[in-house]
Scaffold this motif. Structure first.
Motif, PDB file in Angstrom:
ATOM      1  N   ALA A   9       0.817  -1.210   0.000  1.00  0.00           N
ATOM      2  CA  ALA A   9       0.000   0.000   0.000  1.00  0.00           C
ATOM      3  C   ALA A   9       0.852   1.263   0.000  1.00  0.00           C
ATOM      4  CB  ALA A   9      -0.926  -0.006   1.210  1.00  0.00           C
ATOM      5  N   GLN A  62      -2.210   7.567  -1.344  1.00  0.00           N
ATOM      6  CA  GLN A  62      -2.770   8.226  -2.526  1.00  0.00           C
ATOM      7  C   GLN A  62      -3.972   9.042  -2.076  1.00  0.00           C
ATOM      8  OE1 GLN A  62      -3.428   5.450  -5.839  1.00  0.00           O
ATOM      9  NE2 GLN A  62      -1.990   4.019  -4.869  1.00  0.00           N
ATOM     10  N   ARG A  89      -5.122   8.255   1.371  1.00  0.00           N
ATOM     11  CA  ARG A  89      -5.541   6.884   1.658  1.00  0.00           C
ATOM     12  C   ARG A  89      -4.419   5.914   1.317  1.00  0.00           C
ATOM     13  NH1 ARG A  89     -10.982   5.629  -1.433  1.00  0.00           N
ATOM     14  NH2 ARG A  89      -9.669   6.222  -3.202  1.00  0.00           N
ATOM     15  N   ILE A 104      -3.471   2.679  -0.394  1.00  0.00           N
ATOM     16  CA  ILE A 104      -4.090   1.851  -1.428  1.00  0.00           C
ATOM     17  C   ILE A 104      -3.025   0.955  -2.059  1.00  0.00           C
ATOM     18  CG2 ILE A 104      -5.441   1.851  -3.566  1.00  0.00           C
ATOM     19  CD1 ILE A 104      -6.373   4.665  -2.882  1.00  0.00           C
ATOM     20  N   THR A 105      -3.370  -0.323  -2.246  1.00  0.00           N
ATOM     21  CA  THR A 105      -2.453  -1.256  -2.904  1.00  0.00           C
ATOM     22  C   THR A 105      -2.633  -1.190  -4.416  1.00  0.00           C
ATOM     23  OG1 THR A 105      -3.963  -3.152  -3.044  1.00  0.00           O
ATOM     24  CG2 THR A 105      -2.803  -2.822  -0.944  1.00  0.00           C
ATOM     25  N   GLU A 122     -11.639  -1.644  -4.046  1.00  0.00           N
ATOM     26  CA  GLU A 122     -11.971  -0.718  -5.134  1.00  0.00           C
ATOM     27  C   GLU A 122     -11.387  -1.307  -6.407  1.00  0.00           C
ATOM     28  OE1 GLU A 122     -10.165   3.438  -5.839  1.00  0.00           O
ATOM     29  OE2 GLU A 122     -11.896   3.787  -4.519  1.00  0.00           O
ATOM     30  N   ARG A 124      -8.089  -3.266  -6.144  1.00  0.00           N
ATOM     31  CA  ARG A 124      -7.177  -2.608  -5.223  1.00  0.00           C
ATOM     32  C   ARG A 124      -7.779  -2.635  -3.819  1.00  0.00           C
ATOM     33  NH1 ARG A 124      -5.686   3.162  -7.264  1.00  0.00           N
ATOM     34  NH2 ARG A 124      -7.929   3.409  -6.976  1.00  0.00           N
ATOM     35  N   TYR A 125      -6.896  -2.698  -2.818  1.00  0.00           N
ATOM     36  CA  TYR A 125      -7.351  -2.764  -1.436  1.00  0.00           C
ATOM     37  C   TYR A 125      -7.002  -1.465  -0.729  1.00  0.00           C
ATOM     38  CZ  TYR A 125      -7.964  -7.639  -2.524  1.00  0.00           C
ATOM     39  OH  TYR A 125      -8.378  -8.801  -3.119  1.00  0.00           O
ATOM     40  N   ILE A 126      -8.008  -0.879  -0.077  1.00  0.00           N
ATOM     41  CA  ILE A 126      -7.826   0.363   0.666  1.00  0.00           C
ATOM     42  C   ILE A 126      -7.773   0.012   2.148  1.00  0.00           C
ATOM     43  CG2 ILE A 126      -8.770   2.638   1.161  1.00  0.00           C
ATOM     44  CD1 ILE A 126     -10.412   2.279  -1.484  1.00  0.00           C
ATOM     45  N   GLN A 143      -8.323   0.797   5.607  1.00  0.00           N
ATOM     46  CA  GLN A 143      -9.136   1.781   6.313  1.00  0.00           C
ATOM     47  C   GLN A 143      -8.554   2.126   7.685  1.00  0.00           C
ATOM     48  OE1 GLN A 143     -10.905   2.846   3.838  1.00  0.00           O
ATOM     49  NE2 GLN A 143     -12.982   2.552   4.624  1.00  0.00           N
TER      50      GLN A 143
END
Length: 223
Positions: A165, A168, A171, A173-174, A209, A212-214, A216
């Motif tokens: 990650a 971005q 956040r 994000i991967t 998303e 892609r993994y966010i 949290q």
């Protein structure tokens, strides 16, 4: 050999292998290399093959992996623009220890083993850079072995997500990752990885998303 480009390549000049070399030296080295393009899902290095070329990745991404005789694979990592591929096997004169396949269309500069050895002899700084690279690889290998020995599947998945990650727009994000790609990277089944990701999502730790993994919030150390 035909020069691959007359334009200055910032990726090439910033490559770890050529650190400390002057612009004239860099241009002379680049002129000895041949430009090649590869389609996505093309194996450019086969595990066990004779090491006879070095690849400098200009565009695209590749995956480094090992496989057993039954076709089971473990992904060792992914490389992007600016990476050097296959240099240490050339120096040690040993067969390829892993395979490399393109994940998307790639553009490379290719240097033969003969030219590579001449480069090392002519530029002692290159030899020093290679020694540093070898030390980094040993360190990474030691860490990877420790992960497999000391972390369970969840621990390896969580570590991969945290490492992949980047920030971005505020956040974490991967890049795009399929369940199978994650499973290959952590040495587990796709079903187990899917279960872990589903539970992390249900717990509000991650959102998805696209592929892609966010992240949290901070992932728990144990599950």
């Amino acid at each position: 050999m035909t020069p691959p480009s007359e334009e200055e390549d910032p990726l090439f000049s910033q490559c770890y292998l050529f650190e400390g070399l002057g612009q004239d030296e860099l241009e002379a080295i680049e002129r000895t290399m041949v430009a090649k393009r590869y389609r996505a899902n093309t194996v450019i290095i086969d595990q066990g093959d004779e090491a006879n070329k070095l690849y400098f990745l200009r565009e695209g991404r590749v995956q480094v992996f090992v496989a057993d005789e039954n076709g089971r694979e473990v992904v060792l990592g992914e490389l992007g623009p600016g990476a050097v591929i296959g240099e240490l096997a050339l120096l040690a004169e040993i067969p390829r220890t892993a395979s490399v396949a393109t994940l998307e269309p790639c553009a490379c500069l290719v240097l033969t083993r003969h030219s590579f050895l001449q480069l090392v002899e002519a530029h002692p700084k290159v030899a020093l850079n290679l020694a540093r690279a070898l030390a980094r690889q040993v360190n990474e290998l030691t860490e990877a072995v420790g992960d497999f020995a000391l972390l369970d599947v969840y621990g390896r998945v969580a570590k991969l997500l945290r490492a992949a990650a980047t920030e971005q727009e505020g956040r974490l994000i991967t890049p795009k990752l399929t369940h199978q790609q994650i499973a290959d990277r952590v040495g587990a089944s796709r079903e187990m990885v899917s279960k872990i990701l589903k539970e992390l999502r249900a717990g509000g730790y991650i959102e998805v998303e696209g592929k892609r993994y966010i992240l949290q919030r901070r992932l728990p150390e144990r599950w």
